[in-house]
Design a protein around this motif. Structure first.
Motif: not given
Length: 167
Positions: A20-39
């Protein structure tokens, strides 16, 4: 491994395998999601049944595209909030979360949550809303949106609403 649970419900919302990357004075965390194929995965073993006099039955393809974070933590999508609903949710959330924080964190939370709320409000029309698998009414909401030109979603967590658990 570290798992981050919702302080209000105990639902698992994130782990340290998603940086994660902290933003807004550490109040929020930004996390990159990914589309993946499951099954189902098609494994080519080199055999060709039709050339060997057999029938090529094919594969019953059960593969589906999912977002890794949503799938891993069984997040449940919620209906979108309008501005009034969002502000109401944040007021209630702040009231519920503040007493669960350590005193020094309470002060920082009170100082910076307004800026974080304004940041989220500025993106409100682009956000998707998720809660943990218990779908409890008082859950911490996880927000997702697509950055300009991105094909994978970015998730936003309220950092103070997460409790770190070592597994």
């Amino acid at each position: 491994m570290l798992v981050y649970q919702d302080m209000l419900t105990g639902d698992e919302l994130l782990s340290d395998s998603f940086p994660y990357k902290e933003i807004e004075n550490g109040m929020l965390w930004e996390v990159e999601g990914k589309w993946v194929v499951k099954g189902a995965i098609n494994v080519d073993i080199g055999a060709n049944p039709s050339a060997e006099g057999g029938e090529d039955e094919g594969v019953d393809d059960q593969a589906v595209k999912v977002v890794d974070i949503v799938d891993t933590f069984r997040l449940q999508e919620q209906p979108a909030f309008d501005k009034k609903q969002f502000v109401s949710y944040m007021k209630k959330y702040i009231k519920l979360l503040t007493p669960k924080l350590e005193p020094e964190k309470q002060e920082l939370f009170k100082k910076h949550i307004e800026g974080a709320t304004k940041y989220l409000l500025s993106k409100l029309s682009d956000l998707q809303f998720f809660v943990g698998e218990s779908m409890h009414d008082d859950s911490t909401v996880v927000f997702a949106y697509y950055k300009e030109g991105a094909t994978d979603p970015t998730f936003i967590y309220i950092a103070y609403g997460l409790k770190e658990i070592k597994c």
